[in-house]
Design an enzyme around this catalytic site. Structure first.
Site, PDB file in Angstrom:
ATOM      1  N   LEU A 256       0.746  -1.086   0.121  1.00  0.00           N
ATOM      2  CA  LEU A 256      -0.089   0.205  -0.498  1.00  0.00           C
ATOM      3  C   LEU A 256       0.983   1.259  -0.266  1.00  0.00           C
ATOM      4  CD1 LEU A 256      -2.791  -0.584   2.889  1.00  0.00           C
ATOM      5  CD2 LEU A 256      -3.191  -0.859  -0.030  1.00  0.00           C
ATOM      6  N   ASP A 257       0.845   2.519  -0.621  1.00  0.00           N
ATOM      7  CA  ASP A 257       0.920   3.621  -0.474  1.00  0.00           C
ATOM      8  C   ASP A 257       1.468   3.805   0.995  1.00  0.00           C
ATOM      9  OD1 ASP A 257       0.863   3.387  -3.458  1.00  0.00           O
ATOM     10  OD2 ASP A 257      -0.476   5.155  -3.383  1.00  0.00           O
ATOM     11  N   VAL A 258       2.308   4.906   0.984  1.00  0.00           N
ATOM     12  CA  VAL A 258       2.529   5.296   2.617  1.00  0.00           C
ATOM     13  C   VAL A 258       0.861   5.576   3.318  1.00  0.00           C
ATOM     14  CG1 VAL A 258       3.465   7.583   1.925  1.00  0.00           C
ATOM     15  CG2 VAL A 258       4.104   6.303   3.481  1.00  0.00           C
TER      16      VAL A 258
ATOM     17  N   HIS B 106       0.046   3.234  -8.206  1.00  0.00           N
ATOM     18  CA  HIS B 106      -0.635   3.934  -7.707  1.00  0.00           C
ATOM     19  C   HIS B 106      -2.714   3.966  -8.303  1.00  0.00           C
ATOM     20  CE1 HIS B 106       1.819   5.910  -5.295  1.00  0.00           C
ATOM     21  NE2 HIS B 106       2.130   6.758  -5.802  1.00  0.00           N
TER      22      HIS B 106
ATOM     23  N   LYS C  97      -6.102   5.395  -7.001  1.00  0.00           N
ATOM     24  CA  LYS C  97      -5.489   7.143  -7.030  1.00  0.00           C
ATOM     25  C   LYS C  97      -5.634   7.627  -8.734  1.00  0.00           C
ATOM     26  CE  LYS C  97      -2.707   7.409  -2.855  1.00  0.00           C
ATOM     27  NZ  LYS C  97      -1.834   7.130  -2.578  1.00  0.00           N
TER      28      LYS C  97
END
Ligand code: URA
Length: 241
Positions: free
Chosen positions: A111-113, A194, A197
């Site tokens: 997962l993204d930060v 991503h 998003k």
């Protein structure tokens, strides 16, 4: 049934001992040096000895069973990166007990930060592959909050696939369930960089908050606070086929 859950596969003796007991490699080396480890009743000092499934490894006359794979779910907080080591951010691996960290851990579905939620952590590379390999088309569900209202047209758009910048193909059919004007569940069967998003960006909208709550049949345990983890149940492990 349990065969593939055993980590043993011509494993070095020092690794076998470290993984089976939680001792550090240094402590294991000491045991070997002191001739305290036997394999099939013969003292073995060689850390590189390859243990096979019929070997009986003992310390102080007590058999040390083969190390078992680890399978965990973790509720990732914001600000953490999905890696074992990072120079600038705290890591998901750092949230785990040192005894678990001593293992070679793989993180499934990074997962993204700034994304929160379900992350699966395992020592079992084959099991990991079944989650991450595009061939298995494992569904991942995200709860998304957006800056602008989510248009109903987005449901059809995402179901048909969208063209993301720099990608050769349309995104695979995705299921969008609008919960409130700015909140929806999005279920994907692929994991482009991503992706959530970028999909919303392609509609002119922006993701404000992103949280994953499901991978395949495994749902994030609602008793886990952010940063907490637990061992997966047999049923959860077996649900990944
Ligand atoms: N899609 C994203 O954009 N970010 C994530 O962390 C996961 C999926």
């Amino acid at each position: 049934m349990l065969i593939y859950r055993t980590e043993l596969n011509n494993m070095r003796l020092d690794k076998y001992l470290a993984h089976a007991t939680g001792l550090s490699r240094k402590e294991v080396k000491r045991l070997l040096y002191r001739k305290e480890i036997t394999v099939n009743s013969t003292v073995i000092k060689d850390a590189a000895y390859k243990v096979v499934s019929t070997d009986e490894v003992s310390f102080n006359q007590q058999i040390i069973g083969a190390p078992q794979h680890r399978y965990l779910m973790l509720n990732k907080p914001q600000g953490y990166v999905c890696s074992n080591d990072d120079p600038t951010h705290p890591t998901v691996a750092g949230l785990l007990d040192t005894e678990i960290r001593a293992n070679e851990l793989h993180i499934a579905g990074r997962l993204d930060v700034d994304t929160t939620g379900l992350v699966l952590v395992t020592t079992d590379g084959q099991w990991l592959h079944k989650i991450t390999s595009p061939n298995h088309k494992r569904a991942k569900r995200y709860l998304v909050e957006t800056v602008d209202p989510i248009s109903v047209d987005t449901i059809k758009l995402f179901a048909e696939g969208v063209q993301l910048k720099g990608e050769k193909h349309l995104t695979k059919p995705a299921i969008l369930e609008i919960i409130e004007t700015h909140i929806a569940y999005l279920t994907l069967t692929e994991g482009k960089y991503h992706q959530v998003k970028r999909m919303f960006a392609s509609t002119g909208n922006k993701v404000l908050e992103l949280h994953r709550d499901r991978i395949g049949e495994i749902s994030l345990d609602e008793n886990l606070a952010l940063g907490e983890y637990r061992v997966l149940t047999e049923a959860e492990i077996s649900s990944i086929q």
